[in-house]
Structure formats: structure tokens, C-alpha cells
Motif scaffolding. Structure first.
Motif, short mmCIF file in Angstrom:
data_model
loop_
_atom_site.label_atom_id
_atom_site.label_comp_id
_atom_site.label_asym_id
_atom_site.label_seq_id
_atom_site.Cartn_x
_atom_site.Cartn_y
_atom_site.Cartn_z
N LYS A 195 -0.17 6.45 -1.22
CA LYS A 195 -1.51 5.87 -1.35
C LYS A 195 -2.08 6.47 -2.62
O LYS A 195 -2.12 7.70 -2.76
CB LYS A 195 -2.37 6.21 -0.14
N CYS B 225 -3.04 10.21 -3.39
CA CYS B 225 -3.93 10.69 -2.32
C CYS B 225 -3.14 11.15 -1.10
O CYS B 225 -3.53 12.10 -0.43
CB CYS B 225 -4.89 9.58 -1.91
N GLU C 106 -4.96 6.37 -6.09
CA GLU C 106 -6.22 5.92 -6.68
C GLU C 106 -6.00 5.72 -8.17
O GLU C 106 -5.51 6.62 -8.87
CB GLU C 106 -7.33 6.95 -6.45
N VAL D 47 -7.98 1.49 -5.13
CA VAL D 47 -7.00 2.19 -4.31
C VAL D 47 -5.81 1.27 -4.05
O VAL D 47 -5.99 0.10 -3.67
CB VAL D 47 -7.62 2.66 -2.97
N GLU E 69 -2.99 0.96 -1.54
CA GLU E 69 -2.73 1.48 -0.20
C GLU E 69 -1.26 1.88 0.00
O GLU E 69 -0.98 2.90 0.62
CB GLU E 69 -3.13 0.46 0.87
#
Length: 183
Positions: A26, A9, A28, A34, A36
Motif C-alpha cells: 500500500k 505505508c 502513497e 493512495v 491500495e
């Protein structure tokens, strides 16, 4: 098989250096969770070779490895320069580190040193028929001692745990298998 790929992301670079770069991604996951902060070390690709001279001797190099604080017995190898083909990088590294020229160089495997934390590959070669054509031309912080060993001696060094660099053990395994030396 299900898609296991993560979607990146965003990426943030925390350090950029000539030998290593650290970024935080970051991501997914396929199930929507997710992550981080996933830290990735970016390294250039590497190459190493089981280098056998025209006299059927295996060239090994001994050098200090600061991160582990060890003097390490290894096969020749190093970083592939940006824009350089892996086999040409290997040819250059062999000449620089050992002073031997090899015309017969064959890729035996490509590995990922640690795909959980780094993004680079290591190209492992078997080089045969090496001829001494010059003295070493080492990088500024390199100090290498080159020694010659029989294949039987190299196998014993491996069996005795004297060659401990994992990527070099991998290359030796594939090269010895290619040479019909593993029974």
C-alpha cells in the motif's frame, strides 16, 4: 526534478518461495493519492556473462524455459546466492554451467529486468580467456547444451532473432560494444 518516490505505508507477503516472492504494497504517491495494492515480485539478483574462451569462441547455452515453453539459446548465467558477491556468483555459474574457468571477468552493465514489477538487478559481465577445467555441475532441474560460436556467428544469431532472452541480448549489446564489434 520533483520527488517522484512513493512512500510504502504497509507491505503484505502473499507468497514466499525459493525463486520468487510476491508482496502487495500500500503506497502513497507524492501528490497524496493512495495506491491500495501494488504487487511486487521479489527475486534474488541475477548475473550473466558473454563468455569468450582462450580460442576466442563465445560460449552459448541452450536450455528449456518452462514459463515461456521455449527452448532458448542464451549466454551463461544464473542466480546470485544470498551473501555472494555478484562477480563471484558469475564465476561460479560459468564453472557450473560450462565447465570453463574465467579469471578475466569485467562488469559491463547492471540492469533492472523489470523495475515496474520486480525488485532485482542483473549484473552483466564480459568474461575472457576461459579454459575448460571440468565437466558441468548443473542444478537438479538444469539441462544445458554448451556450444561455441565465433563473434560473427553470435552477431548473426542476434540479427536473425535466434537469441531472444532480453537480458542476454542486453549483455551481448554491451559486451560487443566494449569489444568494438558494433559498427
Amino acid at each position: 526534478m520533483n520527488n517522484l518516490n512513493w512512500k510504502v505505508c504497509e507491505s503484505t507477503y502473499l507468497h514466499k518461495g525459493p525463486w520468487a516472492t510476491l508482496r502487495s504494497d500500500k503506497c502513497e504517491m507524492p501528490d497524496g493519492r493512495v495506491v491500495e495494492q501494488y504487487y511486487v515480485l521479489e527475486y534474488p539478483d541475477w548475473a550473466n556473462a558473454v563468455a569468450i574462451t582462450e580460442d576466442n569462441k563465445v560460449l552459448l547455452v541452450t536450455q528449456y524455459r518452462h514459463a515461456a515453453n521455449v527452448v532458448s539459446l542464451e549466454i551463461p548465467g544464473g542466480v546470485i546466492d544470498e551473501g555472494e558477491e555478484p562477480i563471484e556468483g558469475m564465476r561460479r555459474e560459468l564453472l557450473e554451467e560450462t565447465g570453463y574457468r574465467f579469471d578475466d571477468i569485467e562488469l559491463v552493465t547492471t540492469t533492472y529486468p523489470n523495475p515496474a514489477t520486480s525488485n532485482n538487478r542483473t549484473f552483466c559481465y564480459l568474461a575472457r580467456g576461459g579454459k575448460k577445467v571440468q565437466e558441468q555441475h548443473l542444478d537438479e532441474h538444469e539441462q544445458l547444451v554448451v556450444t561455441e560460436h565465433t563473434i560473427a556467428e553470435v552477431k548473426q544469431l542476434l540479427a536473425d532473432g535466434k537469441i531472444t532472452q532480453a537480458l542476454h541480448c542486453t549483455a551481448l549489446f554491451y559486451a560487443l560494444m566494449k569489444l568494438g564489434e558494433l559498427k
